[in-house]
Design a protein around this motif. Structure first.
Motif, PDB file in Angstrom:
ATOM      1  N   SER A   3      -4.186   1.632  -9.160  1.00 60.73           N
ATOM      2  CA  SER A   3      -5.257   2.155  -8.310  1.00 60.73           C
ATOM      3  C   SER A   3      -6.536   1.395  -8.641  1.00 60.73           C
ATOM      4  O   SER A   3      -7.013   1.438  -9.780  1.00 60.73           O
ATOM      5  N   SER A   4      -7.081   0.714  -7.646  1.00 64.03           N
ATOM      6  CA  SER A   4      -8.350   0.019  -7.837  1.00 64.03           C
ATOM      7  C   SER A   4      -9.497   1.008  -7.965  1.00 64.03           C
ATOM      8  O   SER A   4     -10.542   0.687  -8.538  1.00 64.03           O
ATOM      9  N   SER A   5      -9.303   2.228  -7.459  1.00 60.27           N
ATOM     10  CA  SER A   5     -10.353   3.250  -7.514  1.00 60.27           C
ATOM     11  C   SER A   5     -10.462   3.884  -8.893  1.00 60.27           C
ATOM     12  O   SER A   5     -11.559   4.059  -9.435  1.00 60.27           O
TER      13      SER A   5
ATOM     14  N   VAL B 275       8.272   4.234  -7.034  1.00 62.87           N
ATOM     15  CA  VAL B 275       8.456   3.051  -7.895  1.00 62.87           C
ATOM     16  C   VAL B 275       9.935   2.747  -8.063  1.00 62.87           C
ATOM     17  O   VAL B 275      10.366   1.591  -7.996  1.00 62.87           O
ATOM     18  N   GLN B 276      10.731   3.784  -8.266  1.00 63.28           N
ATOM     19  CA  GLN B 276      12.175   3.600  -8.445  1.00 63.28           C
ATOM     20  C   GLN B 276      12.819   3.026  -7.192  1.00 63.28           C
ATOM     21  O   GLN B 276      13.702   2.165  -7.268  1.00 63.28           O
TER      22      GLN B 276
ATOM     23  N   ALA C 147      -2.404   3.931  -5.637  1.00 63.31           N
ATOM     24  CA  ALA C 147      -1.558   4.949  -6.258  1.00 63.31           C
ATOM     25  C   ALA C 147      -2.262   6.291  -6.365  1.00 63.31           C
ATOM     26  O   ALA C 147      -1.606   7.339  -6.477  1.00 63.31           O
ATOM     27  N   ASP C 148      -3.602   6.290  -6.313  1.00 69.83           N
ATOM     28  CA  ASP C 148      -4.354   7.543  -6.387  1.00 69.83           C
ATOM     29  C   ASP C 148      -4.118   8.431  -5.170  1.00 69.83           C
ATOM     30  O   ASP C 148      -4.414   9.629  -5.203  1.00 69.83           O
TER      31      ASP C 148
ATOM     32  N   SER D  46       0.818  -1.205   0.000  1.00 72.02           N
ATOM     33  CA  SER D  46       0.000   0.000   0.000  1.00 72.02           C
ATOM     34  C   SER D  46       0.858   1.264   0.000  1.00 72.02           C
ATOM     35  O   SER D  46       1.825   1.373   0.760  1.00 72.02           O
ATOM     36  N   LEU D  47       0.457   2.213  -0.846  1.00 73.75           N
ATOM     37  CA  LEU D  47       1.120   3.512  -0.858  1.00 73.75           C
ATOM     38  C   LEU D  47       0.471   4.484   0.119  1.00 73.75           C
ATOM     39  O   LEU D  47       0.841   5.656   0.175  1.00 73.75           O
ATOM     40  N   ALA D  48      -0.504   3.986   0.901  1.00 71.65           N
ATOM     41  CA  ALA D  48      -1.140   4.825   1.914  1.00 71.65           C
ATOM     42  C   ALA D  48      -0.254   4.988   3.138  1.00 71.65           C
ATOM     43  O   ALA D  48      -0.520   5.846   3.988  1.00 71.65           O
TER      44      ALA D  48
END
Length: 371
Positions: free
Chosen positions: A191-193, A175-176, A162-163, A131-133
């Protein structure tokens, strides 16, 4: 990245077999031939629960008992993803055998018994959902990847939500960072959203079997629902304070993807212990092993030895110190697991010796009694 064409594909002879969407191919048919001659039915385990399992067969999903395939070794129990031989009828039906596994994703249990736990079988891709959260934990990602490489599957890291990272430059930087910690691994931000990145992920996974891994709150169940195209998994909100969620998935479920391939969703993993994953660790830290080939001493521990090419790479900035520390940590952990496993085997041998010795003494006393 390994493409799905590297895996066995169904031939024209299998054509309309209802099992083809589950991954059935000529190689599995050959493996099953002897069971077919006994009148048993082929199927793939899509869920295991308390000594029972759901098996997808040519005639639909059947419920079967696993009593005949439940050995003491936890690595040999039937699990989601196995191809099995099931009785054609009966109440209950029984699974009589499972076919040799092509790959197996295994972690160590949290117990003190030095046992491995198999999470999924016959997997082509291991998707590590992150998760990016919350702040990235590169060490945890490396741990997941070591197990994925060791399983024989091709790892893929998917950065979910990612959103929540609106700045494109920031997202590219994240990402890098992961790519640096995952040599040879495809890293995708999705992003699933909004649907961003999902078309690429679907193309990567089409045609193979994928196991979806990650911590609770990583967005696995939401991602599974989007990939399958319907709400097949329960979803709960994550906690704002740490980005973690409850275990909405409590069993491992095999789901057919509309674009081809199948997905095995797994419960959120609190602990990801290594299980004899020395080769996997080497794959994750392949650049360190390349540097190590130039060390002066073949058994260099990369601590303070003269002529250590790994330490030289750290000093020059070619190798981040964090990577070396993570490498050392995972190697030490894996060595402890292997040592414990060996100790368990040695203890079993000793118990066997004692048993045989006692039997031998009893036999001698019996003979003396007869004399």
């Amino acid at each position: 990245m390994t493409s799905s064409s590297a895996f066995p594909t169904p031939s024209a002879s299998l054509g309309l077999s209802p099992l083809v969407p589950y991954g059935w191919d000529d190689a599995w048919a050959d493996e099953f031939a002897s069971y077919d001659s006994e009148g048993l039915v082929a199927g793939r385990v899509i869920r295991v629960d308390r000594g029972q399992c759901d098996v997808a067969t040519a005639d639909g999903v059947v419920r079967a008992d696993t009593a005949f395939v439940t050995p003491h070794d936890p690595l040999r129990v039937v699990c989601t993803g196995d191809w099995v031989a099931v009785e054609p009828a009966g109440n209950p039906r029984y699974v009589r055998a499972y076919l040799p596994r092509r790959t197996a994703f295994v972690r160590s249990t949290s117990s003190k018994r030095s046992e491995g736990q198999i999470l999924a079988a016959n997997v082509d891709y291991a998707v590590v959902a992150v998760s990016l959260a919350v702040e990235l934990d590169l060490g945890r990602i490396e741990r997941f990847l070591a197990l994925a490489w060791e399983s024989g599957a091709q790892p893929v890291v998917v950065l979910t939500k990612a959103d929540l990272v609106p700045a494109a430059a920031t997202l590219a930087h994240l990402v890098q960072d992961v790519e640096t910690s995952a040599p040879g691994v495809t890293v995708l931000a999705v992003s699933s959203s909004t649907g961003a990145g999902l078309d690429v992920l679907e193309a990567v996974l089409a045609g193979g079997t994928t196991v979806l891994l990650g911590q609770s709150g990583a967005g696995k169940s939401t991602l599974a629902n989007v990939l399958v195209g319907e709400d097949v998994m329960d979803v709960q909100a994550t906690r704002d304070m740490d980005g973690k969620g409850r275990h909405t998935t409590t069993t491992r479920n095999l789901l057919v993807l509309p674009g081809g391939g199948v997905l095995i969703d797994t419960p959120g993993l609190r602990g990801v212990g290594l299980w004899d994953a020395g080769n996997g660790v080497g794959q994750v830290f392949s650049e360190i092993e390349e540097f190590a080939a130039d060390c002066r001493f073949q058994d260099c521990a990369h601590v303070a030895e003269p002529g250590c090419a790994v330490l030289a790479a750290v000093d020059s900035g070619d190798l981040p110190d964090r990577r070396l520390e993570s490498y050392r940590k995972l190697l030490r952990e894996n060595q402890r697991i292997v040592a414990k496993t060996d100790a368990r085997v040695r203890a079993e041998i000793r118990r066997d010796w004692k048993r045989k010795g006692a039997e031998g003494r009893a036999a001698m006393e019996a003979k003396r009694g007869r004399w």
